[in-house]
Structures are given as structure tokens and as C-alpha cells.
Design an enzyme around this catalytic site. Structure first.
Site, mmCIF file in Angstrom:
data_model
loop_
_atom_site.group_PDB
_atom_site.id
_atom_site.type_symbol
_atom_site.label_atom_id
_atom_site.label_comp_id
_atom_site.label_asym_id
_atom_site.label_seq_id
_atom_site.Cartn_x
_atom_site.Cartn_y
_atom_site.Cartn_z
ATOM 1 N N HIS A 190 56.059 66.290 -8.484
ATOM 2 C CA HIS A 190 55.063 66.432 -7.421
ATOM 3 C C HIS A 190 54.706 65.067 -6.862
ATOM 4 O O HIS A 190 55.024 64.040 -7.461
ATOM 5 C CB HIS A 190 53.778 67.075 -7.984
ATOM 6 C CG HIS A 190 53.072 66.201 -8.989
ATOM 7 N ND1 HIS A 190 53.507 66.038 -10.285
ATOM 8 C CD2 HIS A 190 51.977 65.394 -8.869
ATOM 9 C CE1 HIS A 190 52.719 65.199 -10.924
ATOM 10 N NE2 HIS A 190 51.777 64.782 -10.080
ATOM 11 N N ASP B 14 51.084 63.028 -5.520
ATOM 12 C CA ASP B 14 49.634 63.178 -5.631
ATOM 13 C C ASP B 14 49.046 63.214 -4.214
ATOM 14 O O ASP B 14 49.387 62.384 -3.381
ATOM 15 C CB ASP B 14 49.022 62.019 -6.430
ATOM 16 C CG ASP B 14 49.467 62.030 -7.897
ATOM 17 O OD1 ASP B 14 49.969 63.077 -8.352
ATOM 18 O OD2 ASP B 14 49.317 60.998 -8.570
ATOM 19 N N HIS C 23 56.916 62.189 -8.744
ATOM 20 C CA HIS C 23 56.983 61.848 -10.161
ATOM 21 C C HIS C 23 56.812 63.101 -11.006
ATOM 22 O O HIS C 23 56.416 64.156 -10.493
ATOM 23 C CB HIS C 23 55.928 60.778 -10.515
ATOM 24 C CG HIS C 23 54.529 61.163 -10.136
ATOM 25 N ND1 HIS C 23 54.058 61.155 -8.840
ATOM 26 C CD2 HIS C 23 53.471 61.597 -10.894
ATOM 27 C CE1 HIS C 23 52.800 61.538 -8.813
ATOM 28 N NE2 HIS C 23 52.417 61.829 -10.046
ATOM 29 N N ARG D 139 51.945 62.325 -26.118
ATOM 30 C CA ARG D 139 51.621 61.392 -25.032
ATOM 31 C C ARG D 139 50.205 61.705 -24.542
ATOM 32 O O ARG D 139 49.864 62.879 -24.338
ATOM 33 C CB ARG D 139 52.622 61.566 -23.886
ATOM 34 C CG ARG D 139 52.279 60.754 -22.634
ATOM 35 C CD ARG D 139 53.352 60.948 -21.563
ATOM 36 N NE ARG D 139 52.915 60.451 -20.281
ATOM 37 C CZ ARG D 139 53.109 59.203 -19.844
ATOM 38 N NH1 ARG D 139 53.736 58.323 -20.598
ATOM 39 N NH2 ARG D 139 52.677 58.849 -18.655
#
Ligand SMILES: C=C1C[C@]23C[C@@]1(O)CC[C@H]2[C@@]12CC[C@H](O)[C@@](C)(C(=O)O1)[C@H]2[C@@H]3C(=O)O
Ligand SMILES: O=C(O)CCC(=O)C(=O)O
Ligand SMILES: [Fe+2]
Length: 324
Positions: free
Chosen positions: A196, A198, A253, A263
Site C-alpha cells: 500500500h 500511506d 511498501h 517485529r
């Protein structure tokens, strides 16, 4: 997190992809060096993505927030679910947005406005962190305006500093996925957070030292971003792409999950007030240059973005068809 049945896990894999022919270096910006301005503009034009060191954010704020986040995500699902669903703020698990996107992730979406209400353990901690990261984001936006000779130099940063700024803060946790370990050998990748861009102006990301973030390069290949818990990663959002009439690129990204390591990432998404008109800055337009975009407010763009799937080309329906 709850284990996944075999057929269900299939929807969590990303399509096989090509590796970049040439692996470029991620632009590295030292904010303590005034000459960084030039590299900053170049990074926004070439990648829409860069890494920042000497950022001035106190490691106390970072570590405190990370340890509270780790504690929160380690608590029982029933406790976490008391803070959900994210409508628009709150705890979410595997489901991202309202349009069917899934990922191997749990998260907290929070309002980045000062004085917002947070789950008790985050009260105070989030404010210190967000205030500091916002200051850094504004410094970056002002350096960009300086280098592009835009007046006033706060043309971008004032939107984040506005009391009505519609900014969001997100903490993501990508737990290890045991079912995935057997697929790891086959080279398949599990989606943590699907591809996607941002929608906002600028995003400021910090993660622990677990890899997973990937950016899309111009040739369509995906490049893995080596994690660095001491640095911040910045990406250009769709709104900044529009305000620069396409000079800066909002980078595509995604995050791929890991078989063995957790993570944890925290991202500040700096957005404008809802009523703000998002359009190319007149002072940037040269000669007869046409706006590449139809006019819209952040409210209109956000509404359309939140009705889209993650991988949709959200700016597409706001692009002008320019006759050649
Ligand atoms: C699928 C979606 C999740 C998202 C809203 C959307 O409909 C499309 C944009 C997504 C995104 C990506 C950046 C941020 O993480 C986010 C909070 C945002 O502003 O846009 C998310 C949205 C979300 O998770 O609700
Ligand atoms: O968690 C990450 O590392 C990135 C997530 C992301 O891109 C997002 O939340 O918009
Ligand atoms: Fe993102």
C-alpha cells in the site's frame, strides 16, 4: 495469536516476486548536517523513502513506548480485545481496515492529537513519543521546503502542527508464525501488512531489529529494508505527492512476517486538517505546468481511501486526464 487452519493460511501469502536487478542503497540522511537538505529532496523524488540518523528523538521515549507495547501485546487476547475493534481507533487483529484486507499482525490505532485518551499503560508515554517524532517530521518538511525555495518554509509543517491536524499513530506487532516456518524454506512470504501507500503527508516509522519492511522499486521489484532500531524510516504519503504535483513519490511498501522473530513497529502518520484543500502548491508550479490532480479536501481523500482495499491505487481516481 490463534493458530490458523491450513486453507485459511493460504490467503496470507504474497505473490512470488522478482528480486531487484540492482539493489540500491536506501538514502541515509543525517539531520545534524545542514547540507542534508539536498539529499532529502532527492530521496523524496527518487524513492519517496529514506532513513534518518541524528534525529534528536530521545531514546528514553522510544524505549519506554516499545516496552509498554511489548507488554500490551503479550497480554491475553481477551484483555486486548477490550480496546477493540478499531473504529477508527483501538485494537485490531489480522483484519486491516474495513474492506477485507488481512495480515499476520495485531495493532493499536491511536489518535495522535495531544491530550487524546489512550489505554492506561500508554497514557503519557504516547504523548512524549508523538510530540518528539512530530517535531522531527516538521523539521524534515521545513528542510524540504527550504531546498525547494518554498515560502513560507512551514507550508507543509503547519498542517501537522495545526490543532485540527488529522494525524494517526499506530503500533504494529507481527508475531512469529509457526505455521509459516515450513513454508519459509519454499521461498514463500507471509503477508504481515499488504502492499500500500500511506494516504497522509508523511509517515515516520521506527521498528525493533526484526526485518520485514519492504519497499517497491521503480522496476516493480521489492527490496527488503534492513531494520535499524536506532534510526527512523520516513516515507512520502499520497498527500505530499499531490502537493508537489508528483515531484515526490508516495512509496509502495509492505511488511512480510517472520517465522521466528517478533517485529514491533510504531508509525506516526502526519496528516492535514480534514478541511484542508490538497492541491499542488502554486509556488511550485513552473510556467504552464498543469496540476496532475483534481481538487479535493483531505476529508474527501480520506473517505475514499478508507473505502478502498490496501493495494488499490487510491490516487488513481483523483488524477486528471491530461490531453497530450
Ligand atoms: C485497508 C485500509 C487500511 C487503511 C485504510 C484502508 O482502507 C486503506 C489505507 C490504509 C492505511 C494505510 C496507512 C495507515 O496504516 C492507515 C491507518 C491509513 O491511514 O491508511 C491504514 C488504514 C487502516 O489501517 O485503517
Ligand atoms: O509495521 C510496519 O513496519 C509498517 C506498517 C505500515 O506500513 C503501516 O502501518 O502503514
Ligand atoms: Fe504504511
Amino acid at each position: 495469536m490463534v493458530a490458523l487452519s491450513k486453507p485459511l493460511i493460504e490467503q496470507f501469502f504474497v505473490k512470488p516476486n522478482t528480486s531487484p536487478l540492482i539493489i540500491p542503497d536506501i538514502p541515509l540522511i543525517d539531520l545534524s548536517k545542514p547540507e542534508s537538505k539536498h539529499h532529502l529532496v532527492k530521496a523524496c523524488q527518487d524513492f519517496g523513502f529514506f532513513k534518518v540518523v541524528n534525529h534528536g528523538v530521545d531514546s528514553k521515549f522510544i524505549n519506554k513506548l516499545e516496552s509498554e507495547a511489548v507488554k500490551f501485546f503479550a497480554s491475553p487476547l481477551s484483555v486486548k480485545e477490550k480496546f477493540g475493534p478499531p473504529d477508527p481507533f483501538g485494537y485490531g487483529n489480522k483484519s486491516i481496515g474495513r474492506n477485507g484486507d488481512v495480515g499476520w499482525v495485531e495493532y493499536l490505532l491511536l489518535n495522535a492529537k495531544p491530550e487524546s485518551e489512550y489505554p492506561e499503560i500508554f497514557q503519557g508515554v504516547v504523548n512524549d513519543y508523538v510530540t518528539s517524532v512530530k517535531t522531527m517530521a516538521c523539521e524534515i518538511l521545513e528542510l524540504l521546503a527550504d531546498e525547494m525555495k518554498l515560502q513560507p518554509r512551514n507550508v507543509f509543517s503547519k498542517l501537522l502542527l495545526d490543532e485540527q491536524s488529522d494525524s494517526v499513530f499506530r503500533v504494529n506487532h507481527y508475531p512469529p508464525c509457526p505455521e509459516f516456518q515450513e513454508n519459509e524454506k519454499s521461498g514463500r512470504k507471509l503477508v504481515g501488512f499488504g502492499e500500500h501507500t500511506d494516504p497522509q503527508i508523511i509517515s515516520v516509522l521506527r521498528s525493533n531489529n526484526t526485518s520485514g519492511l519492504e519497499i517497491s522499486l521503480r522496476d516493480g521489484s521489492w527490496m527488503s529494508v534492513p531494520p535499524d532500531s536506532e534510526s527512523f524510516f520516513i516515507n512520502v504519503g499520497d498527500s505530499l505527492q499531490v502537493m508537489t504535483n508528483g515531484r515526490f513519490k508516495s512509496v509502495k511498501h509492505r511488511v512480510v512476517a517472520n517465522g521466528t522473530k517478533s517485529r514491533v513497529s510504531m508509525i506516526y502518520f502526519g496528516g492535514p486538517p480534514l478541511s484542508e484543500k490538497i492541491a499542488p502548491l502554486p509556488s511550485l508550479m513552473q510556467g504552464e505546468e498543469d496540476s496532475l490532480y483534481k481538487e479535493f479536501t483531505w476529508f474527501e481523500y480520506k473517505k475514499s481511501a478508507f473505502n478502498s482495499r490496501l493495494s488499490d491505487n487510491r490516487l488513481g481516481s483523483f488524477e486528471k486526464i491530461i490531453a497530450s
